[in-house]
Write a protein that holds these residues in place. Sequence first.
Motif, PDB file in Angstrom:
ATOM      1  N   THR A  26      49.270  35.360  42.946  1.00 54.18           N
ATOM      2  CA  THR A  26      48.124  35.715  41.587  1.00 54.18           C
ATOM      3  C   THR A  26      47.176  36.286  42.475  1.00 54.18           C
ATOM      4  O   THR A  26      46.379  35.499  43.398  1.00 54.18           O
ATOM      5  CB  THR A  26      47.789  35.057  40.419  1.00 54.18           C
ATOM      6  OG1 THR A  26      46.674  34.079  40.819  1.00 54.18           O
ATOM      7  CG2 THR A  26      49.002  34.760  39.626  1.00 54.18           C
ATOM      8  N   VAL A  27      46.179  37.079  42.441  1.00 48.85           N
ATOM      9  CA  VAL A  27      44.818  37.303  42.838  1.00 48.85           C
ATOM     10  C   VAL A  27      43.319  36.992  41.876  1.00 48.85           C
ATOM     11  O   VAL A  27      43.782  38.158  40.079  1.00 48.85           O
ATOM     12  CB  VAL A  27      44.628  38.714  44.519  1.00 48.85           C
ATOM     13  CG1 VAL A  27      43.274  38.383  44.549  1.00 48.85           C
ATOM     14  CG2 VAL A  27      46.029  37.979  45.368  1.00 48.85           C
ATOM     15  N   ALA A  28      43.017  37.215  41.756  1.00 46.40           N
ATOM     16  CA  ALA A  28      41.464  36.902  41.012  1.00 46.40           C
ATOM     17  C   ALA A  28      40.053  37.668  41.025  1.00 46.40           C
ATOM     18  O   ALA A  28      40.139  37.397  42.643  1.00 46.40           O
ATOM     19  CB  ALA A  28      41.048  36.240  40.411  1.00 46.40           C
ATOM     20  N   VAL A  29      39.655  38.842  40.717  1.00 46.20           N
ATOM     21  CA  VAL A  29      38.653  39.457  41.372  1.00 46.20           C
ATOM     22  C   VAL A  29      38.075  38.076  40.381  1.00 46.20           C
ATOM     23  O   VAL A  29      37.463  38.252  38.969  1.00 46.20           O
ATOM     24  CB  VAL A  29      38.042  41.198  40.392  1.00 46.20           C
ATOM     25  CG1 VAL A  29      36.448  41.081  41.364  1.00 46.20           C
ATOM     26  CG2 VAL A  29      38.851  41.495  41.598  1.00 46.20           C
ATOM     27  N   LEU A  30      36.382  37.325  41.153  1.00 44.42           N
ATOM     28  CA  LEU A  30      36.104  36.822  39.997  1.00 44.42           C
ATOM     29  C   LEU A  30      34.079  37.436  39.973  1.00 44.42           C
ATOM     30  O   LEU A  30      33.719  37.950  40.633  1.00 44.42           O
ATOM     31  CB  LEU A  30      35.429  35.457  41.631  1.00 44.42           C
ATOM     32  CG  LEU A  30      36.403  34.532  42.187  1.00 44.42           C
ATOM     33  CD1 LEU A  30      35.714  33.635  42.928  1.00 44.42           C
ATOM     34  CD2 LEU A  30      37.280  33.998  40.649  1.00 44.42           C
ATOM     35  N   SER A  31      34.040  36.900  38.835  1.00 50.57           N
ATOM     36  CA  SER A  31      33.208  37.628  37.815  1.00 50.57           C
ATOM     37  C   SER A  31      32.053  36.716  37.586  1.00 50.57           C
ATOM     38  O   SER A  31      32.510  34.996  37.434  1.00 50.57           O
ATOM     39  CB  SER A  31      33.345  38.739  37.075  1.00 50.57           C
ATOM     40  OG  SER A  31      33.983  38.426  36.118  1.00 50.57           O
ATOM     41  N   ASP A  32      31.222  37.061  36.845  1.00 49.87           N
ATOM     42  CA  ASP A  32      29.758  36.086  36.301  1.00 49.87           C
ATOM     43  C   ASP A  32      30.524  35.763  35.048  1.00 49.87           C
ATOM     44  O   ASP A  32      30.236  36.740  34.534  1.00 49.87           O
ATOM     45  CB  ASP A  32      28.515  36.749  36.012  1.00 49.87           C
ATOM     46  CG  ASP A  32      27.231  35.566  34.495  1.00 49.87           C
ATOM     47  OD1 ASP A  32      27.724  35.099  34.472  1.00 49.87           O
ATOM     48  OD2 ASP A  32      26.644  36.318  35.159  1.00 49.87           O
ATOM     49  N   PRO A  33      30.620  34.122  34.328  1.00 48.48           N
ATOM     50  CA  PRO A  33      31.810  34.360  33.640  1.00 48.48           C
ATOM     51  C   PRO A  33      30.790  34.565  32.178  1.00 48.48           C
ATOM     52  O   PRO A  33      31.519  34.879  30.602  1.00 48.48           O
ATOM     53  CB  PRO A  33      32.116  33.204  32.827  1.00 48.48           C
ATOM     54  CG  PRO A  33      31.193  32.155  34.076  1.00 48.48           C
ATOM     55  CD  PRO A  33      30.862  33.177  35.192  1.00 48.48           C
ATOM     56  N   MET A  34      29.159  34.700  32.159  1.00 44.02           N
ATOM     57  CA  MET A  34      29.046  35.080  30.222  1.00 44.02           C
ATOM     58  C   MET A  34      28.788  36.338  30.169  1.00 44.02           C
ATOM     59  O   MET A  34      28.871  36.979  29.558  1.00 44.02           O
ATOM     60  CB  MET A  34      27.451  35.102  31.103  1.00 44.02           C
ATOM     61  CG  MET A  34      26.906  32.938  31.412  1.00 44.02           C
ATOM     62  SD  MET A  34      27.310  32.178  29.741  1.00 44.02           S
ATOM     63  CE  MET A  34      26.316  32.657  28.938  1.00 44.02           C
ATOM     64  N   ILE A  35      29.046  37.406  31.316  1.00 45.08           N
ATOM     65  CA  ILE A  35      29.473  38.389  31.007  1.00 45.08           C
ATOM     66  C   ILE A  35      30.485  38.370  30.143  1.00 45.08           C
ATOM     67  O   ILE A  35      29.952  39.609  28.647  1.00 45.08           O
ATOM     68  CB  ILE A  35      30.309  39.386  32.551  1.00 45.08           C
ATOM     69  CG1 ILE A  35      28.614  39.291  33.190  1.00 45.08           C
ATOM     70  CG2 ILE A  35      30.029  40.719  31.614  1.00 45.08           C
ATOM     71  CD1 ILE A  35      29.460  40.218  34.217  1.00 45.08           C
ATOM     72  N   VAL A  36      31.364  37.539  29.958  1.00 40.54           N
ATOM     73  CA  VAL A  36      33.199  37.436  29.503  1.00 40.54           C
ATOM     74  C   VAL A  36      32.187  37.178  28.079  1.00 40.54           C
ATOM     75  O   VAL A  36      32.296  37.119  26.885  1.00 40.54           O
ATOM     76  CB  VAL A  36      33.905  37.879  30.350  1.00 40.54           C
ATOM     77  CG1 VAL A  36      34.790  37.189  28.894  1.00 40.54           C
ATOM     78  CG2 VAL A  36      34.489  37.898  30.889  1.00 40.54           C
ATOM     79  N   ILE A  37      31.792  35.794  27.689  1.00 35.56           N
ATOM     80  CA  ILE A  37      31.721  35.323  26.326  1.00 35.56           C
ATOM     81  C   ILE A  37      31.110  36.076  25.688  1.00 35.56           C
ATOM     82  O   ILE A  37      30.575  36.266  24.743  1.00 35.56           O
ATOM     83  CB  ILE A  37      30.899  33.752  27.041  1.00 35.56           C
ATOM     84  CG1 ILE A  37      31.878  33.215  28.207  1.00 35.56           C
ATOM     85  CG2 ILE A  37      30.774  33.320  25.772  1.00 35.56           C
ATOM     86  CD1 ILE A  37      33.334  33.092  27.405  1.00 35.56           C
ATOM     87  N   GLY A  38      29.428  37.427  26.656  1.00 41.11           N
ATOM     88  CA  GLY A  38      28.351  37.461  25.586  1.00 41.11           C
ATOM     89  C   GLY A  38      29.721  38.614  24.889  1.00 41.11           C
ATOM     90  O   GLY A  38      28.272  38.594  23.936  1.00 41.11           O
ATOM     91  N   ASN A  39      30.457  39.507  25.229  1.00 38.55           N
ATOM     92  CA  ASN A  39      31.259  40.342  24.293  1.00 38.55           C
ATOM     93  C   ASN A  39      31.358  39.792  23.205  1.00 38.55           C
ATOM     94  O   ASN A  39      31.925  38.966  22.138  1.00 38.55           O
ATOM     95  CB  ASN A  39      32.304  40.376  25.292  1.00 38.55           C
ATOM     96  CG  ASN A  39      32.352  41.316  25.945  1.00 38.55           C
ATOM     97  OD1 ASN A  39      31.274  42.296  26.535  1.00 38.55           O
ATOM     98  ND2 ASN A  39      33.736  41.396  27.372  1.00 38.55           N
TER      99      ASN A  39
END
Lengths: 300, 110
Positions: free
Chosen positions: B97-110
Amino acid sequence: MSLDYVKFSGGFEKFMPKEYRDMVEHGPFGKKISVSQMGSFKEILEEHPMCAGCAMTLFIRLAIIAFPNPEDTITVGTAGCGRLAISQAAIPFVYGNYGDQNGVASGLSRGLRLRFGDKPKDVVVMAGDGGTADIGFQQVLHSWFRKERFTTIMLDNEVYGNTGGQESGMTNRGAVLKMAPLGKKFEKMDMLQMAKVAGCAYVATVVPNNPRRVESVIKKAVLIAREVGSTYIQAYTSCNIEYAIPTDKVMEDAKTVENDRYQFTEYVSDEAKQYLTERYGYKDYLPKAAAPAAAIPNKA
Amino acid sequence: MYLVANINVEICASKSCKLCTQYCPEANTIQYSETMGTDKGYKYGTAYIAVDRCKGCALCVWVCDTMAKNNAIKMTMIDQLPLAAVTDNIRYEEKTTVAVLSDPMIVIGN
Ligand SMILES: Cc1ncc(C[n+]2csc(CCOP(=O)(O)OP(=O)(O)O)c2C)c(N)n1
Ligand code: SF4
Ligand code: SF4
Ligand code: SF4
């Protein structure tokens, strides 16, 4: 129930959620996968509400990965914690009243044989110790005496976890639980012995701190149940909530319990050994003397 | 805020024992990538966490510390993660698998 159900209906692909697309394109259906590849394919099990760090969850996760033909499998469950995860998998799941799982599975397995003939369709029951040894006891034993051809897996957390800590027949003598404050007065039931007396073709104990062994016993149990008879796996799957096990110590507890009362045991009937050897190429049950004897003429 | 598992790529990609992937109770949570370690110049691929699925049990920490003896996993507050993988940004490929890493807060704030 076949690879036909693991594909997109024409034109719908782009509307399906990511998890569904991953499942169709990178799930284990129709492939040979093993626990050593975990983390690199999309699993059949999805998110579910079982507690953080629950060993029963881990066992269910491993069991589903071990199913030899997930696309031709139906799981049967009952009240208790396990159904909360088993129902969240891309495998048909049948859920009846508390304790009727082996009765339901008997009918289901017979019906599938009438409908599909020799094409193997696997029925796997996964139920708690309460569901298996207490409430469902009568149906479990009868399905075994009748040699119904499906697999029964007991998720033994030695307590009624889902309802807050009542003792079950599988709780140890003396164990003090929230709803058994004076301690259990009777011994843990010997369901392994009962499975043998009732004529199960395969009986094994397992603990999830050995994923490869879980994989191996599940595969054998499911394959044997296709033709030979009933198979039974008893898995220790601790309840960290009712036994107050810190979640980062769950595997340590599994090891302790394995050494104490859950050593690996495996009974395979002679008929089942022959079946695994002839049908599925297992080498473990070949007569021990056969290998050197065969080697001598080659050397000569 | 709450804790999630965080894998040190430098340590994991030099060992790559693939043990924690077999012990997390949650499905599709500890993922494995053949390239996310080697791309950074390490010897092997690496395990990493889909943080939106992690329930914070720390079972994997015990496995990595005590069974594998690699000490690569630490429980970390989700808003303290530099970058994280979330399910939506994970791509499955042939055997990896391959992941594009991002700021997790963007997702949590949804
Ligand atoms: C006929 C009936 N009686 C009682 C219940 C309530 N109930 C739900 S789960 C459960 C206990 C489950 O214990 P066990 O089978 O050991 O599974 P666990 O939750 O420990 O995995 C009970 C008594 C029910 N659902 N149906
Ligand atoms: S109550 Fe116990 S058995 Fe049930 S999900 Fe929670 S930890 Fe697991
Ligand atoms: S157990 Fe530790 S070293 Fe091994 S794969 Fe997991 S994180 Fe990496
Ligand atoms: S903390 Fe628990 S849920 Fe999270 S990755 Fe580790 S084992 Fe899995």
